[in-house]
Design a protein around this motif. Structure first.
Motif, PDB file in Angstrom:
ATOM      1  N   THR A   1     -29.679  18.624  -6.355  1.00 16.28           N
ATOM      2  CA  THR A   1     -29.233  19.472  -5.253  1.00 16.28           C
ATOM      3  C   THR A   1     -28.250  18.724  -4.359  1.00 16.28           C
ATOM      4  OG1 THR A   1     -31.323  20.705  -5.248  1.00 16.28           O
ATOM      5  CG2 THR A   1     -29.978  20.804  -3.244  1.00 16.28           C
ATOM      6  N   LEU A   2     -28.614  17.518  -3.975  1.00 15.44           N
ATOM      7  CA  LEU A   2     -27.746  16.723  -3.102  1.00 15.44           C
ATOM      8  C   LEU A   2     -26.461  16.313  -3.819  1.00 15.44           C
ATOM      9  CD1 LEU A   2     -30.462  14.475  -1.403  1.00 15.44           C
ATOM     10  CD2 LEU A   2     -29.339  16.503  -0.459  1.00 15.44           C
ATOM     11  N   ASP A   3     -26.568  15.990  -5.105  1.00 17.66           N
ATOM     12  CA  ASP A   3     -25.382  15.587  -5.866  1.00 17.66           C
ATOM     13  C   ASP A   3     -24.372  16.724  -5.968  1.00 17.66           C
ATOM     14  OD1 ASP A   3     -25.966  12.926  -6.390  1.00 17.66           O
ATOM     15  OD2 ASP A   3     -27.053  13.358  -8.234  1.00 17.66           O
ATOM     16  N   VAL A   4     -24.858  17.933  -6.227  1.00 22.19           N
ATOM     17  CA  VAL A   4     -23.951  19.082  -6.357  1.00 22.19           C
ATOM     18  C   VAL A   4     -23.302  19.405  -5.014  1.00 22.19           C
ATOM     19  CG1 VAL A   4     -23.822  21.549  -6.831  1.00 22.19           C
ATOM     20  CG2 VAL A   4     -25.135  20.070  -8.354  1.00 22.19           C
ATOM     21  N   LEU A   5     -24.094  19.398  -3.958  1.00 19.69           N
ATOM     22  CA  LEU A   5     -23.573  19.784  -2.650  1.00 19.69           C
ATOM     23  C   LEU A   5     -22.617  18.740  -2.074  1.00 19.69           C
ATOM     24  CD1 LEU A   5     -26.755  21.335  -0.991  1.00 19.69           C
ATOM     25  CD2 LEU A   5     -24.831  22.520  -2.042  1.00 19.69           C
ATOM     26  N   THR A   6     -22.810  17.482  -2.441  1.00 18.06           N
ATOM     27  CA  THR A   6     -21.943  16.423  -1.914  1.00 18.06           C
ATOM     28  C   THR A   6     -20.904  15.962  -2.941  1.00 18.06           C
ATOM     29  OG1 THR A   6     -23.569  14.727  -2.556  1.00 18.06           O
ATOM     30  CG2 THR A   6     -23.705  15.611  -0.320  1.00 18.06           C
ATOM     31  N   ILE A   7     -20.887  16.613  -4.101  1.00 22.01           N
ATOM     32  CA  ILE A   7     -19.889  16.363  -5.151  1.00 22.01           C
ATOM     33  C   ILE A   7     -19.837  14.862  -5.508  1.00 22.01           C
ATOM     34  CG2 ILE A   7     -17.574  16.989  -5.933  1.00 22.01           C
ATOM     35  CD1 ILE A   7     -17.254  18.745  -3.526  1.00 22.01           C
ATOM     36  N   THR A   8     -20.982  14.327  -5.883  1.00 23.13           N
ATOM     37  CA  THR A   8     -21.028  12.912  -6.276  1.00 23.13           C
ATOM     38  C   THR A   8     -20.924  12.719  -7.787  1.00 23.13           C
ATOM     39  OG1 THR A   8     -23.437  12.888  -6.525  1.00 23.13           O
ATOM     40  CG2 THR A   8     -22.545  12.443  -4.317  1.00 23.13           C
ATOM     41  N   GLY A   9     -20.926  13.814  -8.543  1.00 23.35           N
ATOM     42  CA  GLY A   9     -20.869  13.679 -10.000  1.00 23.35           C
ATOM     43  C   GLY A   9     -22.179  13.234 -10.612  1.00 23.35           C
ATOM     44  N   GLY A  10     -23.269  13.276  -9.861  1.00 24.11           N
ATOM     45  CA  GLY A  10     -24.574  12.932 -10.418  1.00 24.11           C
ATOM     46  C   GLY A  10     -25.060  11.544 -10.069  1.00 24.11           C
ATOM     47  N   ARG A  11     -24.525  10.927  -9.024  1.00 29.03           N
ATOM     48  CA  ARG A  11     -24.897   9.539  -8.708  1.00 29.03           C
ATOM     49  C   ARG A  11     -26.377   9.402  -8.393  1.00 29.03           C
ATOM     50  NH1 ARG A  11     -25.672   7.285  -4.006  1.00 29.03           N
ATOM     51  NH2 ARG A  11     -24.625   8.970  -2.860  1.00 29.03           N
ATOM     52  N   ARG A  12     -26.912  10.273  -7.562  1.00 26.83           N
ATOM     53  CA  ARG A  12     -28.325  10.149  -7.195  1.00 26.83           C
ATOM     54  C   ARG A  12     -29.235  10.375  -8.402  1.00 26.83           C
ATOM     55  NH1 ARG A  12     -25.815  12.898  -3.112  1.00 26.83           N
ATOM     56  NH2 ARG A  12     -25.937  12.026  -0.989  1.00 26.83           N
ATOM     57  N   LEU A  13     -28.900  11.382  -9.199  1.00 32.50           N
ATOM     58  CA  LEU A  13     -29.699  11.655 -10.392  1.00 32.50           C
ATOM     59  C   LEU A  13     -29.643  10.483 -11.354  1.00 32.50           C
ATOM     60  CD1 LEU A  13     -31.394  13.789 -11.909  1.00 32.50           C
ATOM     61  CD2 LEU A  13     -29.274  14.564 -12.974  1.00 32.50           C
ATOM     62  N   ARG A  14     -28.463   9.925 -11.512  1.00 34.89           N
ATOM     63  CA  ARG A  14     -28.289   8.783 -12.409  1.00 34.89           C
ATOM     64  C   ARG A  14     -29.098   7.572 -11.929  1.00 34.89           C
ATOM     65  NH1 ARG A  14     -23.187   8.947 -12.355  1.00 34.89           N
ATOM     66  NH2 ARG A  14     -22.723   7.353 -10.793  1.00 34.89           N
ATOM     67  N   ASP A  15     -29.070   7.331 -10.631  1.00 30.49           N
ATOM     68  CA  ASP A  15     -29.815   6.203 -10.083  1.00 30.49           C
ATOM     69  C   ASP A  15     -31.323   6.396 -10.252  1.00 30.49           C
ATOM     70  OD1 ASP A  15     -27.453   5.009  -9.357  1.00 30.49           O
ATOM     71  OD2 ASP A  15     -27.578   5.550  -7.222  1.00 30.49           O
ATOM     72  N   LEU A  16     -31.786   7.616 -10.080  1.00 38.61           N
ATOM     73  CA  LEU A  16     -33.211   7.882 -10.252  1.00 38.61           C
ATOM     74  C   LEU A  16     -33.640   7.655 -11.699  1.00 38.61           C
ATOM     75  CD1 LEU A  16     -35.865   8.965  -8.948  1.00 38.61           C
ATOM     76  CD2 LEU A  16     -35.126  11.257  -9.665  1.00 38.61           C
ATOM     77  N   LEU A  17     -32.816   8.124 -12.638  1.00 37.79           N
ATOM     78  CA  LEU A  17     -33.148   7.998 -14.047  1.00 37.79           C
ATOM     79  C   LEU A  17     -33.150   6.547 -14.522  1.00 37.79           C
ATOM     80  CD1 LEU A  17     -31.127  11.016 -15.423  1.00 37.79           C
ATOM     81  CD2 LEU A  17     -33.578  10.674 -15.741  1.00 37.79           C
ATOM     82  N   SER A  18     -32.258   5.748 -13.991  1.00 34.41           N
ATOM     83  CA  SER A  18     -32.150   4.365 -14.453  1.00 34.41           C
ATOM     84  C   SER A  18     -32.942   3.399 -13.585  1.00 34.41           C
ATOM     85  CB  SER A  18     -30.679   3.933 -14.472  1.00 34.41           C
ATOM     86  OG  SER A  18     -30.100   4.034 -13.186  1.00 34.41           O
ATOM     87  N   GLY A  19     -33.546   3.911 -12.523  1.00 33.23           N
ATOM     88  CA  GLY A  19     -34.305   3.057 -11.625  1.00 33.23           C
ATOM     89  C   GLY A  19     -35.762   3.436 -11.580  1.00 33.23           C
ATOM     90  N   GLN A  20     -36.202   3.903 -10.434  1.00 36.54           N
ATOM     91  CA  GLN A  20     -37.619   4.161 -10.215  1.00 36.54           C
ATOM     92  C   GLN A  20     -38.192   5.195 -11.175  1.00 36.54           C
ATOM     93  OE1 GLN A  20     -38.622   4.944  -6.108  1.00 36.54           O
ATOM     94  NE2 GLN A  20     -40.506   6.008  -6.658  1.00 36.54           N
ATOM     95  N   GLY A  21     -37.399   6.174 -11.589  1.00 31.93           N
ATOM     96  CA  GLY A  21     -37.913   7.239 -12.450  1.00 31.93           C
ATOM     97  C   GLY A  21     -37.670   7.030 -13.924  1.00 31.93           C
ATOM     98  N   MET A  22     -37.396   5.792 -14.340  1.00 31.78           N
ATOM     99  CA  MET A  22     -37.006   5.558 -15.728  1.00 31.78           C
ATOM    100  C   MET A  22     -38.092   5.932 -16.737  1.00 31.78           C
ATOM    101  SD  MET A  22     -37.211   1.372 -15.916  1.00 31.78           S
ATOM    102  CE  MET A  22     -36.734   1.369 -17.638  1.00 31.78           C
ATOM    103  N   ARG A  23     -39.348   6.004 -16.308  1.00 32.17           N
ATOM    104  CA  ARG A  23     -40.423   6.376 -17.224  1.00 32.17           C
ATOM    105  C   ARG A  23     -40.665   7.885 -17.279  1.00 32.17           C
ATOM    106  NH1 ARG A  23     -43.567   2.051 -18.880  1.00 32.17           N
ATOM    107  NH2 ARG A  23     -43.136   0.075 -17.840  1.00 32.17           N
ATOM    108  N   TYR A  24     -39.872   8.651 -16.566  1.00 29.18           N
ATOM    109  CA  TYR A  24     -40.058  10.110 -16.522  1.00 29.18           C
ATOM    110  C   TYR A  24     -38.745  10.851 -16.775  1.00 29.18           C
ATOM    111  CZ  TYR A  24     -44.371   8.567 -14.311  1.00 29.18           C
ATOM    112  OH  TYR A  24     -45.571   7.940 -14.046  1.00 29.18           O
ATOM    113  N   PRO A  25     -37.981  10.469 -17.802  1.00 31.00           N
ATOM    114  CA  PRO A  25     -36.662  11.080 -17.995  1.00 31.00           C
ATOM    115  C   PRO A  25     -36.725  12.573 -18.291  1.00 31.00           C
ATOM    116  CG  PRO A  25     -37.262   9.792 -19.920  1.00 31.00           C
ATOM    117  CD  PRO A  25     -38.288   9.476 -18.870  1.00 31.00           C
ATOM    118  N   HIS A  26     -37.739  13.003 -19.053  1.00 30.77           N
ATOM    119  CA  HIS A  26     -37.825  14.417 -19.417  1.00 30.77           C
ATOM    120  C   HIS A  26     -38.113  15.278 -18.195  1.00 30.77           C
ATOM    121  CE1 HIS A  26     -39.107  11.806 -22.727  1.00 30.77           C
ATOM    122  NE2 HIS A  26     -38.399  12.613 -23.477  1.00 30.77           N
ATOM    123  N   MET A  27     -39.054  14.833 -17.388  1.00 29.73           N
ATOM    124  CA  MET A  27     -39.417  15.611 -16.210  1.00 29.73           C
ATOM    125  C   MET A  27     -38.259  15.681 -15.216  1.00 29.73           C
ATOM    126  SD  MET A  27     -42.423  16.405 -17.132  1.00 29.73           S
ATOM    127  CE  MET A  27     -43.101  17.207 -15.689  1.00 29.73           C
TER     128      MET A  27
END
Length: 443
Positions: free
Chosen positions: A208-234
């Motif tokens: 939501t934040l990435d789309v509204l701030t036009i970051t190209g997915g930076r926050r989602l990418r950071d979550l997937l490769s960082g703290q959320g790396m064990r939950y990629p499907h969810m």
């Protein structure tokens, strides 16, 4: 979930090995400690000799050849964008058995150079008990009220599993609020079994934040490769919730996600529409427009997951509800039901055996199995396999969790390199069904 659809692809193509998910911010790190494992995260492994290190000793395994403690490896650079044509997307290389997945995240170590205060462990809490600070101003407008998942006002069926399923839904919203509050690290304070749902909500918030701030997915990418790396499907399914909430089709404006798992966004899209537009999506059996056949199939898988919640995990009610849909949509609905029944729980093994019989009579037992196998692999990647998943897998798949999750690996490897399209995703699902069929034929 196709859905968290459990394969053992670890994260995006870029950062499955980053140690960021095992670290805590410097501001929270006790003096003299390089790294402290999260007391609430069962995925964190302590290296041999860590107990001695806590007492102010340095073990031999932690010394460099010169006799001094080995320095921590520097954090990796920003992940690559798998949508960039200059970056190869080798899915086979991204897939590894569970043991290898765990090995990619370096074991947390504590090298004490001076006496430190004892580490205070955090007792896991229910999502409703997690205290988060609602931000002021514009971010506060995104805040979610946990009461909106109450099954009563939503006119969902009420049954014995209601409390559990509402708690799962609260976990989702708590993960969302944690990102909005800038307290994403608090997600790991939630009970281990519920964290996957919280990370799904975090995926929605980041997108939501990435789309509204036009970051190209930076926050989602950071979550997937960082703290959320064990939950990629969810997390990818949570991204689909964001698009549905913004009245957009998934994947617009977000390029830097896993080239195959990104299709799970349509699963999350279908779940959201079923949950919040129930009369239209379930009652009148309408699906979203402007979608091709592949997208509609994945949409229906998410809708099938939602039916497990809508019918409050009542097996007989789920069977009757699926029977109301046209035969051409039932296969994917059964897939979503299998995923939810295995990952979320709420029904006994005997009830799930009855569900399996009904799917076979409808001609879609293999699709039910495929969804269940996805859930198994997703749970295995997280390192947390709850008792209800262990009990559900033999009832639905006829095998144990490890074997069912392994079917997803086999099907993914068979795709070869650079699988990324919706057709590839559907072939992946079909490969899991074939693996189950071969197992039954050979047994």
């Amino acid at each position: 979930m196709s859905n968290a659809e459990g394969t053992r692809v670890v994260a995006q193509s870029d950062g499955a090995g980053r140690a960021d998910a095992e670290q805590i911010p410097d501001a929270e790190r006790p003096p003299g400690a390089e790294q402290i494992p999260d007391a609430g995260d069962s995925g964190a492994r302590t290296a041999p000799g860590a107990e001695k290190a806590e007492a102010g000793q340095v073990t031999e395994a932690e010394k460099a050849p010169g006799g001094t403690p080995e320095p921590a490896a520097p954090a990796s650079a920003d992940p690559a964008d798998p949508a960039d044509p200059a970056v190869p997307t080798d899915l086979t290389a991204q897939t590894a058995p569970m043991d290898a997945v765990v090995a990619t995240a370096p074991a947390a170590r504590v090298v004490a150079t001076a006496p430190v205060d004892p580490v205070v462990t955090t007792t896991p809490v229910d999502p409703a008990e997690l205290e988060l600070t609602r931000p002021r101003g514009l971010p506060g407008l995104f805040w979610k009220d946990l009461a909106q998942v109450d099954f009563g006002p939503r006119r969902f069926r009420l049954g014995p599993a209601r409390e559990r399923l509402e708690t799962v839904s609260q976990s989702f919203l708590t993960g969302f609020n944690a990102v909005i509050a800038g307290e994403t690290g608090r997600i790991d304070d939630i009970h281990e079994e519920l964290r996957g749902f919280a990370y799904e909500g975090a995926g929605m918030a980041c997108t939501t934040l990435d789309v509204l701030t036009i970051t190209g997915g930076r926050r989602l990418r950071d979550l997937l490769s960082g703290q959320g790396m064990r939950y990629p499907h969810m997390i990818h399914m949570g991204a689909g919730w964001a698009y549905a909430r913004l009245h957009m089709r998934p994947m617009w404006g977000i390029r830097s996600v896993h080239p195959l798992l990104r299709w799970l966004a349509f699963d999350g899209f279908g779940f959201h529409q079923g949950f919040f537009a129930t009369d239209r999506t379930v009652g009148r059996q309408r699906s979203a427009g402007l979608m091709d056949r592949t997208r509609r199939a994945i949409f229906d898988q998410g809708l099938g997951r939602m039916l497990w919640f809508h019918e409050c995990a009542g097996v007989d009610d789920v069977i009757l509800r699926i029977a109301e849909f046209p035969p051409g949509r039932r296969a994917d609905l059964w897939s979503g039901v299998g995923l939810a029944a295995t990952y979320t729980g709420g029904a006994s093994a005997a009830e799930l055996e009855r569900l399996s019989v009904a799917a076979a009579e409808d001609g879609f037992r293999a699709h039910l199995v495929q969804g269940s196998a996805f859930a198994c692999a997703s749970r295995l990647i997280s390192g947390i396999v709850p008792e209800h998943t262990v009990a559900a897998t033999p009832a639905l798949c006829g095998v144990e969790v490890d074997e069912a999750g392994g079917w997803t690996d086999t099907a993914l490897i068979a795709l070869g390199h650079n699988a990324h399209s919706g057709d590839h995703y559907q072939i992946w699902r079909a490969g899991i069904r074939k693996a189950w069929a071969r197992r039954n034929r050979d047994s």
